[in-house]
Design a protein around this motif. Sequence first.
Motif, PDB file in Angstrom:
ATOM      1  N   TYR A 173      30.745  19.925  81.217  1.00  0.00           N
ATOM      2  CA  TYR A 173      30.657  19.622  79.773  1.00  0.00           C
ATOM      3  C   TYR A 173      30.088  18.211  79.588  1.00  0.00           C
ATOM      4  O   TYR A 173      30.161  17.380  80.503  1.00  0.00           O
ATOM      5  N   PRO A 176      36.301  18.412  77.342  1.00  0.00           N
ATOM      6  CA  PRO A 176      36.477  19.355  76.229  1.00  0.00           C
ATOM      7  C   PRO A 176      37.897  19.353  75.648  1.00  0.00           C
ATOM      8  O   PRO A 176      38.103  19.812  74.522  1.00  0.00           O
ATOM      9  N   ARG A 221      28.837  22.536  76.419  1.00  0.00           N
ATOM     10  CA  ARG A 221      29.079  23.224  77.689  1.00  0.00           C
ATOM     11  C   ARG A 221      27.720  23.598  78.268  1.00  0.00           C
ATOM     12  O   ARG A 221      26.884  24.175  77.573  1.00  0.00           O
ATOM     13  N   THR A 251      28.494  26.551  85.607  1.00  0.00           N
ATOM     14  CA  THR A 251      27.234  25.795  85.519  1.00  0.00           C
ATOM     15  C   THR A 251      26.419  25.927  86.804  1.00  0.00           C
ATOM     16  O   THR A 251      26.933  25.687  87.900  1.00  0.00           O
TER      17      THR A 251
END
Length: 227
Positions: A147, A151, A159, A222
């Motif tokens: 992020y 978060p 994100r 990710t």
Amino acid sequence: MKREKVVVSIGGSVLIPGKEDPVYIKKLAGMIKDASQTVQIVVVCGGGRIARYYTETGAELGGSTYQLDMLGIGATRLNAQLLAISMGASEDIPATAAEAARRSAPGNIVVMGGTVPGHTTDAVAAMVATEMNADRVVNATSVDAVYSNDPKKDLSAERFSKLTIEELGELVYKEHGAGKSSVFDPLGIKIAMEEKIDILIVDGRDIEELRNAILGNEIKGTYVSSR
Ligand code: UTP
């Protein structure tokens, strides 16, 4: 078809959070054994709360940075032994990245911890990946993705599903400026950048997500590309 090689860096907070650890570790071991029929795997274990206990206690006792790192390494190697036991892998834990790469073979899972003072097990994972010319490093962590900000504190934090290794480097540099621990060790990022190794950052408690990352399938976390 050539069998892909994958190095998994599993955070200590994922492996031994202190809640039903044997249940999770058994599931993890089963999944990794299963995945090793398709890809060649080395697992690098972090130290988690055991490392924290030793380094904090050692610090109060006046330990040097070197001594505290050695305590941390000891904890990572203990965690590696724990995972090795549940997996039926060798409990003779490699002491170096080169040794881990040498022992790694198709169908033969190598489990290890830290090596020498001065970095974390994420960096070790990048070093092993370099030694064995791995296709990717999977970072099994306690967050579900990278992020732009924490978060939990910032509801507008962005994100990221994809990043370049340079972008990850910038984000981690920003985090470090604020004195926080980062989503991937900066030395590990530098190595991945130089060696062109992709890094997948996924929620390690989500076994299916972790399996997908290891096998090279679509992930929810990710994907950090280095090429
Ligand atoms: P970890 O890899 O668990 O680091 O190693 P970490 O960043 O503290 O943990 P996570 O990723 O947030 O869960 C624990 C400690 O052991 C030492 C370092 O002091 C590190 O902080 N260590 C580990 C080394 O000195 N060398 C190594 O190769 C590995």
